[in-house]
Scaffold this active site. Structure first.
Site, PDB file in Angstrom:
ATOM      1  N   ASP A 114      -7.694   4.122  56.176  1.00 62.69           N
ATOM      2  CA  ASP A 114      -7.545   5.461  56.737  1.00 62.69           C
ATOM      3  C   ASP A 114      -8.338   5.544  58.038  1.00 62.69           C
ATOM      4  O   ASP A 114      -9.509   5.114  58.091  1.00 62.69           O
ATOM      5  CB  ASP A 114      -8.049   6.519  55.747  1.00 62.69           C
ATOM      6  CG  ASP A 114      -7.796   7.937  56.240  1.00 62.69           C
ATOM      7  OD1 ASP A 114      -6.689   8.443  55.993  1.00 62.69           O
ATOM      8  OD2 ASP A 114      -8.706   8.527  56.862  1.00 62.69           O
ATOM      9  N   ASN A 122      -6.485  13.834  67.490  1.00 62.29           N
ATOM     10  CA  ASN A 122      -5.312  14.598  67.923  1.00 62.29           C
ATOM     11  C   ASN A 122      -5.712  15.905  68.601  1.00 62.29           C
ATOM     12  O   ASN A 122      -5.143  16.294  69.633  1.00 62.29           O
ATOM     13  CB  ASN A 122      -4.408  14.897  66.713  1.00 62.29           C
ATOM     14  CG  ASN A 122      -3.493  13.733  66.370  1.00 62.29           C
ATOM     15  OD1 ASN A 122      -3.184  12.906  67.228  1.00 62.29           O
ATOM     16  ND2 ASN A 122      -3.084  13.654  65.125  1.00 62.29           N
ATOM     17  N   ASP A 140      -0.903   8.833  68.693  1.00 62.02           N
ATOM     18  CA  ASP A 140       0.157   7.849  68.411  1.00 62.02           C
ATOM     19  C   ASP A 140      -0.232   6.470  68.922  1.00 62.02           C
ATOM     20  O   ASP A 140       0.026   5.451  68.268  1.00 62.02           O
ATOM     21  CB  ASP A 140       1.472   8.295  69.069  1.00 62.02           C
ATOM     22  CG  ASP A 140       2.078   9.501  68.373  1.00 62.02           C
ATOM     23  OD1 ASP A 140       1.637   9.831  67.258  1.00 62.02           O
ATOM     24  OD2 ASP A 140       3.007  10.105  68.955  1.00 62.02           O
ATOM     25  N   GLU A 196      -2.040   8.909  58.882  1.00 64.07           N
ATOM     26  CA  GLU A 196      -2.968   7.967  59.499  1.00 64.07           C
ATOM     27  C   GLU A 196      -3.436   6.928  58.503  1.00 64.07           C
ATOM     28  O   GLU A 196      -4.446   6.273  58.704  1.00 64.07           O
ATOM     29  CB  GLU A 196      -4.180   8.701  60.086  1.00 64.07           C
ATOM     30  CG  GLU A 196      -5.104   9.334  59.079  1.00 64.07           C
ATOM     31  CD  GLU A 196      -4.734  10.773  58.732  1.00 64.07           C
ATOM     32  OE1 GLU A 196      -5.620  11.498  58.274  1.00 64.07           O
ATOM     33  OE2 GLU A 196      -3.566  11.167  58.927  1.00 64.07           O
TER      34      GLU A 196
END
Length: 512
Positions: free
Chosen positions: A375, A383, A392, A418
């Site tokens: 993770d 973000n 991304d 993620e």
């Protein structure tokens, strides 16, 4: 009787002239119109000259009419050859060759009063008209005309046999039209009107023109030029090859000739009559003895091969048809679609569905099996701070780095937003944790450029080894539990469920 014949001749001449004009006007619309115009114009000249020859009171005028018939005859024969060639799908060849007979015929006719080779003599009649007596040149001309009629008829018959069934009706009409004047001319040789011969051939050529006009203008499939089976096969992009019972080539279409030349450059020249094993090349040589449908790889291409064994009415086999289609691009697209179905669209690693399928198969294999759940630390903050485009890129770079480090034996998949999962066949839990620790250190060195400066991202990971009595779901659940423990212990670390091992945190600060 003579008056009736003259009426028929004049009417036929006028009608033929009308046909000629109408056909000529359509010469840009139909490839058959020009030759039909030549035939009907010749018939008009022949009919008109014939009427003069049997009725003119002046012997000189009657003689001119007699000689004037033969340029019309030459036009009909030349037009017939031209029309037949186009109608049967042949190239007319050099049109100048069609003029050889008309030019020679006119030259002989114009000089006949001096050498009498065409007509040995011409008898004048007190009530008008003349009767010619053929000479050797006339019979030579007649033999040529009948030979050309026979040649055209043979071509049409052969083309009819090769044509698709829907177009054979057109050939029947064509052959019927060609037969009418030939029979009429033979009958006319034995029919006399008093002391004069009555030649109905020019009138019967009008019947021919009418039948051909109808065949060319009306009906489906008569509206277009007839289609032969060979033309159909030649139009196919698939390679079509016909072999005899001994495996020798009987025929190939252009696509097959091109394919064979590419597969076996040594087999140059015509292939008809040569054996399959010599021409097909080593990649295709064995397809005749294999299944009827095969996929063969040759010269870096993929071919779909279908072998159709023909059967005769007596139970024998007249030969074999081999159809080969180049499916290289199709197979590439199929593989690409298959790959897309198991890949994550953003990162390019496998998707969750594929990982689950692979894991269910792997739990039944012998040897150790470990699963890793990864993770990205503080990804929501990435973000929110840098934007989704940077997020991304972080996922893509991380996925690529893990894939490169894990090697080809591992299965790397994007498991969630993620989250990534990795399956490590043949690797025990402690060894797997050591590997993942190396990945963590490697990925911590990654730098992603942003508008706020370079960004480095870390990850937390949980590792679990498959227990002897566990299943795929249990393995992933334990790896996920180990991941949760790594996050609770401060992130940026690896926790192994089976060994209860954790690695010290890196000094690289996590993104926040």
């Amino acid at each position: 009787m003579r008056a009736a014949l003259v009426t028929v001749y004049v009417a036929a001449a006028l009608l033929a002239a009308a046909y000629a004009v109408l056909s000529w006007r359509r010469r840009h619309l139909s490839p058959l119109a020009t030759s039909l115009s030549v035939i009907t114009a010749g018939g008009a000249l022949w009919s008109l000259a014939q009427s003069v020859a049997i009725t003119a009171a002046s012997p000189a005028v009657a003689r001119v009419g007699t000689y004037a018939m033969f340029p019309g005859v030459a036009m009909i024969i030349a037009g017939f050859l031209w029309h037949t060639s186009v109608f049967t799908g042949r190239r007319p060849g050099r049109l100048a060759l069609l003029l050889v007979h008309p030019v020679l015929l006119v030259a002989v006719v114009l000089t006949d009063p001096w050498h009498h080779a065409f007509f040995s003599s011409i008898t004048s009649h007190p009530d008008g008209g003349v009767t010619p007596h053929p000479g050797w040149a006339y019979w030579l001309h007649a033999a040529y005309c009948y030979a050309m009629l026979a040649l055209g008829t043979a071509r049409a018959t052969g083309a009819m046999r090769r044509a698709v069934h829907g177009h054979r009706r057109v050939f029947v009409i064509f052959l019927g039209g060609a037969l009418v004047p030939a029979v009429g001319n033979l009958v006319s040789l034995f029919v006399a009107v008093g002391d004069r011969q009555a030649d109905l051939t020019p009138v019967l050529f009008l019947v021919t023109a009418t039948m051909w006009w109808w065949a060319e203008r009306s009906g489906v499939p008569a509206r277009r030029l007839p289609v032969a089976y060979k033309q159909v096969i030649a139009a196919l992009s698939d390679a079509v090859m016909v072999l005899d019972p001994d495996g020798q080539f009987l025929d190939v279409n252009p696509a097959a000739a091109e394919m064979l030349a590419a597969l076996n450059p040594a087999s140059t020249g015509a292939v008809v009559g040569r054996p399959w094993s010599e021409i097909a090349g080593r990649q295709l040589a064995s397809v005749l003895t294999g299944t009827d449908e095969q996929t063969v790889a040759a010269n870096g291409r993929m071919y779909d091969v279908r072998v159709v064994r023909m059967h005769a009415a007596d139970g024998g086999s007249p030969g074999t048809v081999v159809v080969v289609r180049d499916v290289t691009e199709l197979e590439r697209l199929r593989a690409e679609l298959t790959d897309h179905a198991v890949r994550d669209g953003l990162t390019g690693v496998f998707n969750r569905r594929h990982l689950t399928a692979v894991l269910r198969d792997q739990v039944h294999e012998a040897g150790p099996l470990s699963a890793v759940m990864i993770d990205v630390d503080h990804f929501k903050a990435v973000n929110d701070t840098y934007g989704h485009a940077v997020g991304d890129e972080v996922l893509t770079r991380l996925a690529q780095e893990i894939s490169d480090a894990a090697g080809p034996a591992a299965v790397v998949a994007r498991y969630g937003g993620e989250e990534f999962a990795v399956i490590l066949p043949g690797v025990a839990g402690k060894a797997a944790a050591d590997l993942v620790e190396q990945w963590r250190l490697r990925c911590a060195q990654l730098s992603v450029a942003t508008r706020l400066g370079p960004l480095r991202v870390t990850f937390s990971a949980g590792v679990a080894q498959l227990a002897s009595t566990a299943d795929a779901e249990d393995l992933l659940r334990r790896a996920d539990r180990a991941l949760y423990a790594a996050k609770e212990q401060g992130r940026n670390r690896v926790v192994c469920d089976t060994a209860a091992r954790s690695s010290p945190p890196s000094r690289v600060p996590a993104a926040s």
